[in-house]
Design a protein around this motif. Structure first.
Motif, PDB file in Angstrom:
ATOM      1  N   ASP A 120      52.381  40.652  44.065  1.00  0.00           N
ATOM      2  CA  ASP A 120      51.594  40.148  42.935  1.00  0.00           C
ATOM      3  C   ASP A 120      50.934  38.815  43.277  1.00  0.00           C
ATOM      4  O   ASP A 120      49.813  38.544  42.852  1.00  0.00           O
ATOM      5  CB  ASP A 120      52.509  39.990  41.716  1.00  0.00           C
ATOM      6  CG  ASP A 120      51.726  39.865  40.428  1.00  0.00           C
ATOM      7  OD1 ASP A 120      50.780  40.665  40.232  1.00  0.00           O
ATOM      8  OD2 ASP A 120      52.026  38.963  39.621  1.00  0.00           O
ATOM      9  N   HIS A 123      47.798  39.466  45.088  1.00  0.00           N
ATOM     10  CA  HIS A 123      46.768  39.873  44.129  1.00  0.00           C
ATOM     11  C   HIS A 123      46.215  38.657  43.384  1.00  0.00           C
ATOM     12  O   HIS A 123      45.008  38.544  43.180  1.00  0.00           O
ATOM     13  CB  HIS A 123      47.353  40.854  43.108  1.00  0.00           C
ATOM     14  CG  HIS A 123      47.164  42.291  43.462  1.00  0.00           C
ATOM     15  ND1 HIS A 123      45.958  42.938  43.366  1.00  0.00           N
ATOM     16  CD2 HIS A 123      48.039  43.216  43.929  1.00  0.00           C
ATOM     17  CE1 HIS A 123      46.093  44.196  43.751  1.00  0.00           C
ATOM     18  NE2 HIS A 123      47.342  44.392  44.099  1.00  0.00           N
ATOM     19  N   LEU A 124      47.121  37.774  42.989  1.00  0.00           N
ATOM     20  CA  LEU A 124      46.686  36.590  42.244  1.00  0.00           C
ATOM     21  C   LEU A 124      45.754  35.730  43.095  1.00  0.00           C
ATOM     22  O   LEU A 124      44.733  35.237  42.615  1.00  0.00           O
ATOM     23  CB  LEU A 124      47.907  35.771  41.802  1.00  0.00           C
ATOM     24  CG  LEU A 124      47.591  34.492  41.031  1.00  0.00           C
ATOM     25  CD1 LEU A 124      46.762  34.777  39.792  1.00  0.00           C
ATOM     26  CD2 LEU A 124      48.874  33.752  40.654  1.00  0.00           C
ATOM     27  N   GLN A 125      46.103  35.594  44.360  1.00  0.00           N
ATOM     28  CA  GLN A 125      45.257  34.807  45.244  1.00  0.00           C
ATOM     29  C   GLN A 125      43.872  35.446  45.358  1.00  0.00           C
ATOM     30  O   GLN A 125      42.857  34.752  45.321  1.00  0.00           O
ATOM     31  CB  GLN A 125      45.899  34.696  46.635  1.00  0.00           C
ATOM     32  CG  GLN A 125      45.146  33.771  47.582  1.00  0.00           C
ATOM     33  CD  GLN A 125      45.001  32.366  47.013  1.00  0.00           C
ATOM     34  OE1 GLN A 125      45.994  31.708  46.694  1.00  0.00           O
ATOM     35  NE2 GLN A 125      43.762  31.898  46.834  1.00  0.00           N
ATOM     36  N   LEU A 126      43.861  36.771  45.468  1.00  0.00           N
ATOM     37  CA  LEU A 126      42.584  37.487  45.533  1.00  0.00           C
ATOM     38  C   LEU A 126      41.777  37.253  44.260  1.00  0.00           C
ATOM     39  O   LEU A 126      40.596  36.897  44.312  1.00  0.00           O
ATOM     40  CB  LEU A 126      42.816  38.988  45.740  1.00  0.00           C
ATOM     41  CG  LEU A 126      41.545  39.849  45.753  1.00  0.00           C
ATOM     42  CD1 LEU A 126      40.696  39.549  46.985  1.00  0.00           C
ATOM     43  CD2 LEU A 126      41.882  41.343  45.691  1.00  0.00           C
ATOM     44  N   THR A 127      42.430  37.435  43.122  1.00  0.00           N
ATOM     45  CA  THR A 127      41.759  37.223  41.832  1.00  0.00           C
ATOM     46  C   THR A 127      41.183  35.817  41.752  1.00  0.00           C
ATOM     47  O   THR A 127      40.030  35.622  41.345  1.00  0.00           O
ATOM     48  CB  THR A 127      42.755  37.441  40.675  1.00  0.00           C
ATOM     49  OG1 THR A 127      43.229  38.791  40.724  1.00  0.00           O
ATOM     50  CG2 THR A 127      42.085  37.188  39.335  1.00  0.00           C
TER      51      THR A 127
ATOM     52  N   ILE B  15      44.802  27.278  40.757  1.00  0.00           N
ATOM     53  CA  ILE B  15      45.020  28.508  40.013  1.00  0.00           C
ATOM     54  C   ILE B  15      44.743  28.173  38.550  1.00  0.00           C
ATOM     55  O   ILE B  15      45.419  27.356  37.955  1.00  0.00           O
ATOM     56  CB  ILE B  15      46.482  28.990  40.160  1.00  0.00           C
ATOM     57  CG1 ILE B  15      46.889  29.120  41.627  1.00  0.00           C
ATOM     58  CG2 ILE B  15      46.681  30.292  39.410  1.00  0.00           C
ATOM     59  CD1 ILE B  15      46.267  30.266  42.361  1.00  0.00           C
ATOM     60  N   ASP B  19      44.080  32.966  35.072  1.00  0.00           N
ATOM     61  CA  ASP B  19      44.039  33.819  36.257  1.00  0.00           C
ATOM     62  C   ASP B  19      45.181  34.819  36.335  1.00  0.00           C
ATOM     63  O   ASP B  19      44.982  35.940  36.799  1.00  0.00           O
ATOM     64  CB  ASP B  19      43.986  32.970  37.523  1.00  0.00           C
ATOM     65  CG  ASP B  19      42.564  32.506  37.824  1.00  0.00           C
ATOM     66  OD1 ASP B  19      41.701  32.716  36.953  1.00  0.00           O
ATOM     67  OD2 ASP B  19      42.329  31.952  38.902  1.00  0.00           O
ATOM     68  N   GLN B  20      46.368  34.432  35.914  1.00  0.00           N
ATOM     69  CA  GLN B  20      47.476  35.385  35.977  1.00  0.00           C
ATOM     70  C   GLN B  20      47.217  36.557  35.036  1.00  0.00           C
ATOM     71  O   GLN B  20      47.428  37.718  35.408  1.00  0.00           O
ATOM     72  CB  GLN B  20      48.809  34.695  35.639  1.00  0.00           C
ATOM     73  CG  GLN B  20      50.038  35.555  35.883  1.00  0.00           C
ATOM     74  CD  GLN B  20      50.158  36.075  37.316  1.00  0.00           C
ATOM     75  OE1 GLN B  20      49.747  37.191  37.617  1.00  0.00           O
ATOM     76  NE2 GLN B  20      50.692  35.251  38.208  1.00  0.00           N
ATOM     77  N   LEU B  22      44.264  37.547  34.002  1.00  0.00           N
ATOM     78  CA  LEU B  22      43.137  38.252  34.605  1.00  0.00           C
ATOM     79  C   LEU B  22      43.621  39.145  35.741  1.00  0.00           C
ATOM     80  O   LEU B  22      43.225  40.315  35.861  1.00  0.00           O
ATOM     81  CB  LEU B  22      42.141  37.215  35.124  1.00  0.00           C
ATOM     82  CG  LEU B  22      40.704  37.637  35.420  1.00  0.00           C
ATOM     83  CD1 LEU B  22      40.151  38.549  34.349  1.00  0.00           C
ATOM     84  CD2 LEU B  22      39.845  36.386  35.576  1.00  0.00           C
ATOM     85  N   ASN B  23      44.501  38.589  36.541  1.00  0.00           N
ATOM     86  CA  ASN B  23      45.071  39.341  37.663  1.00  0.00           C
ATOM     87  C   ASN B  23      45.710  40.643  37.183  1.00  0.00           C
ATOM     88  O   ASN B  23      45.456  41.712  37.727  1.00  0.00           O
ATOM     89  CB  ASN B  23      46.114  38.472  38.374  1.00  0.00           C
ATOM     90  CG  ASN B  23      46.696  39.158  39.596  1.00  0.00           C
ATOM     91  OD1 ASN B  23      45.991  39.856  40.316  1.00  0.00           O
ATOM     92  ND2 ASN B  23      47.990  38.977  39.810  1.00  0.00           N
ATOM     93  N   HIS B  24      46.521  40.550  36.152  1.00  0.00           N
ATOM     94  CA  HIS B  24      47.220  41.743  35.686  1.00  0.00           C
ATOM     95  C   HIS B  24      46.281  42.746  35.018  1.00  0.00           C
ATOM     96  O   HIS B  24      46.493  43.954  35.118  1.00  0.00           O
ATOM     97  CB  HIS B  24      48.386  41.353  34.775  1.00  0.00           C
ATOM     98  CG  HIS B  24      49.537  40.794  35.551  1.00  0.00           C
ATOM     99  ND1 HIS B  24      50.441  39.894  35.032  1.00  0.00           N
ATOM    100  CD2 HIS B  24      49.921  40.993  36.845  1.00  0.00           C
ATOM    101  CE1 HIS B  24      51.329  39.573  35.966  1.00  0.00           C
ATOM    102  NE2 HIS B  24      51.033  40.222  37.070  1.00  0.00           N
ATOM    103  N   ILE B  26      43.247  43.226  35.961  1.00  0.00           N
ATOM    104  CA  ILE B  26      42.562  43.853  37.101  1.00  0.00           C
ATOM    105  C   ILE B  26      43.459  44.907  37.742  1.00  0.00           C
ATOM    106  O   ILE B  26      43.028  46.025  38.030  1.00  0.00           O
ATOM    107  CB  ILE B  26      42.140  42.787  38.142  1.00  0.00           C
ATOM    108  CG1 ILE B  26      40.972  41.965  37.587  1.00  0.00           C
ATOM    109  CG2 ILE B  26      41.753  43.440  39.469  1.00  0.00           C
ATOM    110  CD1 ILE B  26      40.579  40.782  38.443  1.00  0.00           C
ATOM    111  N   ILE B  27      44.725  44.553  37.941  1.00  0.00           N
ATOM    112  CA  ILE B  27      45.669  45.517  38.528  1.00  0.00           C
ATOM    113  C   ILE B  27      45.763  46.741  37.633  1.00  0.00           C
ATOM    114  O   ILE B  27      45.702  47.882  38.102  1.00  0.00           O
ATOM    115  CB  ILE B  27      47.064  44.885  38.721  1.00  0.00           C
ATOM    116  CG1 ILE B  27      47.016  43.819  39.809  1.00  0.00           C
ATOM    117  CG2 ILE B  27      48.084  45.962  39.092  1.00  0.00           C
ATOM    118  CD1 ILE B  27      48.343  43.109  40.048  1.00  0.00           C
ATOM    119  N   MET B 149      31.826  39.134  41.292  1.00  0.00           N
ATOM    120  CA  MET B 149      33.122  39.354  41.956  1.00  0.00           C
ATOM    121  C   MET B 149      32.927  40.164  43.237  1.00  0.00           C
ATOM    122  O   MET B 149      33.498  39.841  44.279  1.00  0.00           O
ATOM    123  CB  MET B 149      34.081  40.105  41.027  1.00  0.00           C
ATOM    124  CG  MET B 149      34.684  39.237  39.953  1.00  0.00           C
ATOM    125  SD  MET B 149      35.963  40.151  39.035  1.00  0.00           S
ATOM    126  CE  MET B 149      37.441  39.626  39.884  1.00  0.00           C
TER     127      MET B 149
END
Lengths: 153, 153
Positions: A120, A123-127, B15, B19-20, B22-24, B26-27, B149
């Motif tokens: 995860d 993924h966060l770094q990518l985001t 960060i 972003d966290q 957003l990250n989830h 996206i996943i 993106m």
DNA sequence: GCATTTTAGTTTGAAAATCAAAATATATAA
DNA sequence: TTATATATTTTGATTTTCAAACTAAAATGC
């Protein structure tokens, strides 16, 4: 392009002008993410399917075999052997369903949870990288729009 | 009186708070799209990898074997046998590279192009459904953000 | 130019993933 | 209660995939 008259039958499910562009951007995003994930996964020695399982369990928590198989897109037979291996490697564990004795719940072990968190973080770094040039407003707008798309899925 | 120091090392790759989340999202979007594609593909009797190939060639046009293998996330050896089968089924064809005689270009045949268009139409319908409740402004905003993106990828 | 190294693609043989179908057990409906 | 539907596992065969060896062409170094 000519302006078309309003057709009621069509307007209910009308294809909007930006949708084709949007469609291709989504496909491209999906392909890129898929390729990125593939590369990450190969480096670590896992299969794409295994990492999907880790991701799904990490995000959604314990899940029935059938549910998991549907989400991953494999048959339950395939999933059984995959989960067997992951149980052996101690990333996940099986637990009986509380009310339905036919069902089995699969969940992450501590080791699996740690693997999820590690993945995860990538993924966060990518985001973060992908949205680095956006303003805070744009990021939360993106969050809002993607959340709404997920709800419609 | 000094103002609190700026943490340069952090601010460069900070960060952000959303972003966290957003990250989830996206996943989750990726998992859902992946699952959708898997289902579509199995119904039609193709493998996921084959459809990715069709999609990539449809969107990007002719491509070298190496390039394609990298994008799909397989070795060139794997791709060779996959393309062999797809050539046999007449979805793609091989063509020598104009300047590099080591390289082979793969491109869609007419039949392959038709398959791409058919598959693309399903994607378009999905995109339309997922964004049905958005305003025209929101859709073009989403297009803008996703395009940016993709550029950062 | 000529030798060396790198890159592109194919072939091969073994390992891994996947499916469909059959089997088992439990839940639901009639 | 009986019949039907659902959840999971097992099995055997098929397909996919990889790594490594191989061929051919391009790029690099001298």
């Amino acid at each position: 392009m000519t302006v078309a008259p309003q057709h009621d039958a069509l307007s209910a499910s009308a294809i909007h002008s930006t949708d084709q562009a949007l469609n291709h951007v989504i496909i491209e995003f999906y392909e890129k993410l898929s390729s990125w994930e593939h590369a990450i996964v190969r480096d670590k020695g896992f299969s794409l399917s295994q990492v999907h399982t880790i991701e799904l369990l990490g995000v959604h928590g314990a899940m029935r075999m059938k549910e998991l198989a549907d989400k991953i897109g494999v048959t339950t037979g395939t999933l059984t052997v995959q989960i067997d291996k992951m149980v052996e490697s101690q990333w996940v564990m099986r637990r009986p369903h509380e009310t339905d004795r036919r069902s089995i719940l699969v969940e992450l072990t501590e080791k699996g949870q740690a693997l999820f968190l590690e993945h995860d973080a990538l993924h966060l770094q990518l985001t973060t990288d992908l949205t680095a040039k956006m303003s805070a407003e744009e990021r939360s707008l993106l969050l809002n729009l993607l959340t709404r798309m997920n709800q419609e899925f």
